[in-house]
Design a protein around this motif. Sequence first.
Motif, PDB file in Angstrom:
ATOM      1  N   VAL A 194       0.847  -1.200   0.000  1.00  0.00           N
ATOM      2  CA  VAL A 194       0.000   0.000   0.000  1.00  0.00           C
ATOM      3  C   VAL A 194       0.881   1.249   0.000  1.00  0.00           C
ATOM      4  CG1 VAL A 194      -1.874   1.232   1.152  1.00  0.00           C
ATOM      5  CG2 VAL A 194      -1.811  -1.266   1.219  1.00  0.00           C
ATOM      6  N   THR A 195       1.952   1.218   0.793  1.00  0.00           N
ATOM      7  CA  THR A 195       2.882   2.353   0.809  1.00  0.00           C
ATOM      8  C   THR A 195       3.407   2.603  -0.606  1.00  0.00           C
ATOM      9  OG1 THR A 195       3.569   1.713   3.037  1.00  0.00           O
ATOM     10  CG2 THR A 195       4.975   3.277   1.883  1.00  0.00           C
ATOM     11  N   GLU A 196       3.801   1.529  -1.269  1.00  0.00           N
ATOM     12  CA  GLU A 196       4.346   1.669  -2.631  1.00  0.00           C
ATOM     13  C   GLU A 196       3.298   2.231  -3.579  1.00  0.00           C
ATOM     14  OE1 GLU A 196       5.736  -2.300  -3.345  1.00  0.00           O
ATOM     15  OE2 GLU A 196       7.767  -1.837  -2.612  1.00  0.00           O
ATOM     16  N   HIS A 197       2.062   1.782  -3.408  1.00  0.00           N
ATOM     17  CA  HIS A 197       0.968   2.264  -4.260  1.00  0.00           C
ATOM     18  C   HIS A 197       0.816   3.784  -4.112  1.00  0.00           C
ATOM     19  CE1 HIS A 197      -2.911   1.772  -6.390  1.00  0.00           C
ATOM     20  NE2 HIS A 197      -3.265   2.813  -5.658  1.00  0.00           N
ATOM     21  N   ILE A 198       0.895   4.269  -2.875  1.00  0.00           N
ATOM     22  CA  ILE A 198       0.745   5.714  -2.631  1.00  0.00           C
ATOM     23  C   ILE A 198       1.942   6.477  -3.212  1.00  0.00           C
ATOM     24  CG2 ILE A 198       0.628   7.497  -0.829  1.00  0.00           C
ATOM     25  CD1 ILE A 198      -0.821   5.335   0.922  1.00  0.00           C
ATOM     26  N   VAL A 199       3.144   5.957  -2.962  1.00  0.00           N
ATOM     27  CA  VAL A 199       4.348   6.639  -3.456  1.00  0.00           C
ATOM     28  C   VAL A 199       4.326   6.719  -4.982  1.00  0.00           C
ATOM     29  CG1 VAL A 199       6.866   6.414  -3.663  1.00  0.00           C
ATOM     30  CG2 VAL A 199       5.756   6.076  -1.434  1.00  0.00           C
ATOM     31  N   ASN A 200       3.971   5.612  -5.632  1.00  0.00           N
ATOM     32  CA  ASN A 200       3.947   5.599  -7.099  1.00  0.00           C
ATOM     33  C   ASN A 200       2.822   6.468  -7.643  1.00  0.00           C
ATOM     34  OD1 ASN A 200       6.096   3.847  -7.043  1.00  0.00           O
ATOM     35  ND2 ASN A 200       4.826   2.003  -7.208  1.00  0.00           N
ATOM     36  N   GLY A 201       1.660   6.411  -7.000  1.00  0.00           N
ATOM     37  CA  GLY A 201       0.528   7.234  -7.434  1.00  0.00           C
ATOM     38  C   GLY A 201       0.858   8.707  -7.310  1.00  0.00           C
ATOM     39  N   ALA A 202       1.527   9.069  -6.218  1.00  0.00           N
ATOM     40  CA  ALA A 202       1.873  10.476  -5.996  1.00  0.00           C
ATOM     41  C   ALA A 202       2.860  10.947  -7.056  1.00  0.00           C
ATOM     42  CB  ALA A 202       2.447  10.657  -4.596  1.00  0.00           C
ATOM     43  N   ALA A 203       3.828  10.095  -7.387  1.00  0.00           N
ATOM     44  CA  ALA A 203       4.821  10.481  -8.402  1.00  0.00           C
ATOM     45  C   ALA A 203       4.129  10.732  -9.737  1.00  0.00           C
ATOM     46  CB  ALA A 203       5.875   9.384  -8.535  1.00  0.00           C
ATOM     47  N   ALA A 204       3.070   9.984 -10.002  1.00  0.00           N
ATOM     48  CA  ALA A 204       2.393  10.114 -11.294  1.00  0.00           C
ATOM     49  C   ALA A 204       1.355  11.233 -11.312  1.00  0.00           C
ATOM     50  CB  ALA A 204       1.715   8.788 -11.647  1.00  0.00           C
ATOM     51  N   ARG A 205       0.669  11.468 -10.189  1.00  0.00           N
ATOM     52  CA  ARG A 205      -0.517  12.325 -10.251  1.00  0.00           C
ATOM     53  C   ARG A 205      -0.558  13.510  -9.295  1.00  0.00           C
ATOM     54  NH1 ARG A 205      -2.221   7.273 -10.537  1.00  0.00           N
ATOM     55  NH2 ARG A 205      -2.913   7.071  -8.395  1.00  0.00           N
ATOM     56  N   ALA A 206       0.342  13.567  -8.323  1.00  0.00           N
ATOM     57  CA  ALA A 206       0.204  14.628  -7.315  1.00  0.00           C
ATOM     58  C   ALA A 206       0.957  15.895  -7.714  1.00  0.00           C
ATOM     59  CB  ALA A 206       0.697  14.130  -5.964  1.00  0.00           C
ATOM     60  N   LEU A 207       0.399  17.038  -7.347  1.00  0.00           N
ATOM     61  CA  LEU A 207       1.030  18.324  -7.631  1.00  0.00           C
ATOM     62  C   LEU A 207       2.026  18.720  -6.546  1.00  0.00           C
ATOM     63  CD1 LEU A 207      -2.126  20.278  -8.818  1.00  0.00           C
ATOM     64  CD2 LEU A 207      -0.191  19.556 -10.232  1.00  0.00           C
ATOM     65  N   CYS A 208       1.903  18.092  -5.365  1.00  0.00           N
ATOM     66  CA  CYS A 208       2.826  18.411  -4.274  1.00  0.00           C
ATOM     67  C   CYS A 208       3.570  17.138  -3.881  1.00  0.00           C
ATOM     68  CB  CYS A 208       2.059  18.970  -3.074  1.00  0.00           C
ATOM     69  SG  CYS A 208       0.951  17.778  -2.302  1.00  0.00           S
TER      70      CYS A 208
ATOM     71  N   LEU B  14       7.236  -2.518  10.244  1.00  0.00           N
ATOM     72  CA  LEU B  14       7.665  -1.136  10.043  1.00  0.00           C
ATOM     73  C   LEU B  14       8.937  -1.017   9.199  1.00  0.00           C
ATOM     74  CD1 LEU B  14       6.911   0.544  13.491  1.00  0.00           C
ATOM     75  CD2 LEU B  14       5.411   0.192  11.528  1.00  0.00           C
ATOM     76  N   ALA B  15       9.854  -1.964   9.335  1.00  0.00           N
ATOM     77  CA  ALA B  15      11.113  -1.871   8.578  1.00  0.00           C
ATOM     78  C   ALA B  15      10.814  -1.886   7.084  1.00  0.00           C
ATOM     79  CB  ALA B  15      12.023  -3.030   8.944  1.00  0.00           C
ATOM     80  N   ASP B  16       9.941  -2.805   6.717  1.00  0.00           N
ATOM     81  CA  ASP B  16       9.528  -2.970   5.331  1.00  0.00           C
ATOM     82  C   ASP B  16       8.867  -1.705   4.791  1.00  0.00           C
ATOM     83  OD1 ASP B  16       9.835  -5.164   3.758  1.00  0.00           O
ATOM     84  OD2 ASP B  16       7.706  -5.740   3.853  1.00  0.00           O
ATOM     85  N   MET B  17       7.979  -1.143   5.604  1.00  0.00           N
ATOM     86  CA  MET B  17       7.237   0.044   5.174  1.00  0.00           C
ATOM     87  C   MET B  17       8.147   1.267   5.124  1.00  0.00           C
ATOM     88  SD  MET B  17       3.916  -0.842   7.454  1.00  0.00           S
ATOM     89  CE  MET B  17       3.007   0.676   7.289  1.00  0.00           C
ATOM     90  N   LYS B  18       9.117   1.310   6.032  1.00  0.00           N
ATOM     91  CA  LYS B  18      10.031   2.453   6.010  1.00  0.00           C
ATOM     92  C   LYS B  18      10.858   2.423   4.730  1.00  0.00           C
ATOM     93  CE  LYS B  18      13.399   5.267   8.266  1.00  0.00           C
ATOM     94  NZ  LYS B  18      14.296   5.549   9.378  1.00  0.00           N
ATOM     95  N   GLU B  19      11.292   1.227   4.366  1.00  0.00           N
ATOM     96  CA  GLU B  19      12.053   1.078   3.129  1.00  0.00           C
ATOM     97  C   GLU B  19      11.239   1.568   1.929  1.00  0.00           C
ATOM     98  OE1 GLU B  19      14.749  -2.684   3.335  1.00  0.00           O
ATOM     99  OE2 GLU B  19      13.398  -2.842   1.606  1.00  0.00           O
ATOM    100  N   ALA B  20       9.917   1.346   2.008  1.00  0.00           N
ATOM    101  CA  ALA B  20       9.042   1.740   0.893  1.00  0.00           C
ATOM    102  C   ALA B  20       8.694   3.226   0.925  1.00  0.00           C
ATOM    103  CB  ALA B  20       7.767   0.904   0.924  1.00  0.00           C
TER     104      ALA B  20
END
Length: 425
Positions: free
Chosen positions: A103-117, A137-143
């Motif tokens: 889910v973290t990766e989904h947000i990071v990738n979505g933001a790179a593609a669609r977010a203005l900030c 948490l270690a896994d999510m921090k890496e993401a």
Amino acid sequence: MSLLIRGGRVIDPANGVDRMADVLVEEGRVSRVDSGIPGAQQVIDANDKLVLPGLCDLHARFGEPGLEYKEDLASGSAAAVAGGFTTVCVSPATEPINDRRSVTEHIVNGAAARALCRVLPVGALTVGFEGTTLCELADMKEAGIVAVGDDCRTIADAGLMRRALEYASTFDLCVLAHCEDRALAAGGQMHEGTVSTRCGIPAQPAQAESAIVARDLELVELTGARYHLQHISTAQSVEYMRRAKRRGLPVSCEVSALHLRLHDEACKRYDSRTKLRPPLRSAEHVEALEQGLADGTIDAIVSDHLPQTSLEKELEYGLSAFGASSLETTLPLVLDLWRADLISLDRAVACLSANPAALLGLEAGSLSVGAAADLIVVDPELRWVVEGAALHSRSPYTPLEGEKLRGAVVTTLVGGRVVYERAAD
Ligand SMILES: [Zn+2]
């Protein structure tokens, strides 16, 4: 590509700057802050304007993935940049909840593609916000998560909260805590006091917050872990935080601009737009928040943006959901705190930029030479009327509907690129 912001009052608390100056942006970065910089390829006139570092919000919800009908990364970030926020830490309250790497990766990738900030995900602390099993948490921090917390849920089990603090600190992640004793709050829809008695709306006492703040500070004492209290709202919570800071505990806290502006009196018209979590408090609590902000007990001011649709908001008070669309109204409310002489302009800006960035160790909130050119040009005198339907957010529900505000963002840059320009009235 070079861009010059000419002739504004530059306020950059991270570098102790408050003076008339030009800001030169080259290759997406701040390259010079000085007076009389010669022309560039593009010039923005900032006469009679403030030039500030892009604001950094520690507390907002964008609803992606899963709740796009409330807000998605495009609409949420459009609201953010219109409100002057160039970095937004987004809550894990999505569907599915951001309690795992995918889910973290989904947000990071979505933001790179669609977010203005810039969008920085906050991870959940417990799986499914259930308060029983800690996340990886270690896994999510890496993401890419920048902090952890169960959004608007308190971990009721003090033993688990202790382990959560210890666990998060091994990964150098700050715990963001929502403090509300569910049993004591007992489903209260507003602040318990004379107004709730008059209205007959089920209410929750201020102690539902402060009792958990007291518990959590004991756990910080025990663990030495980094702890950040979200949307502080009561006088006793402020006093607990003040004492904890005096004793040198690694704690910080934020307040939402709406909780500094409005009292529980606003709820007496049974307007569900005033239904916030924590609830709007009575005047003596708001005064204590002001004092906490003035004396430095409160470190940061946040939007606590919580977009809802008509399905959640156009209901009677008791049935409607908590939350307001607030990214676009936060800055003018904070400018009013400066106008009321409660805080200096420098501190007002710091509470929205350098301070929140420093709390989570984010590269944001300054106009240092070499930093990414995330900055805003603000007309402090521009007067406008809040119209929910005209907000960039997908959610039009704000308790400030119809209010006249003073101060507005006219231009927002992220990485040197103009991502927002206010339309001429
Ligand atoms: Zn909360």
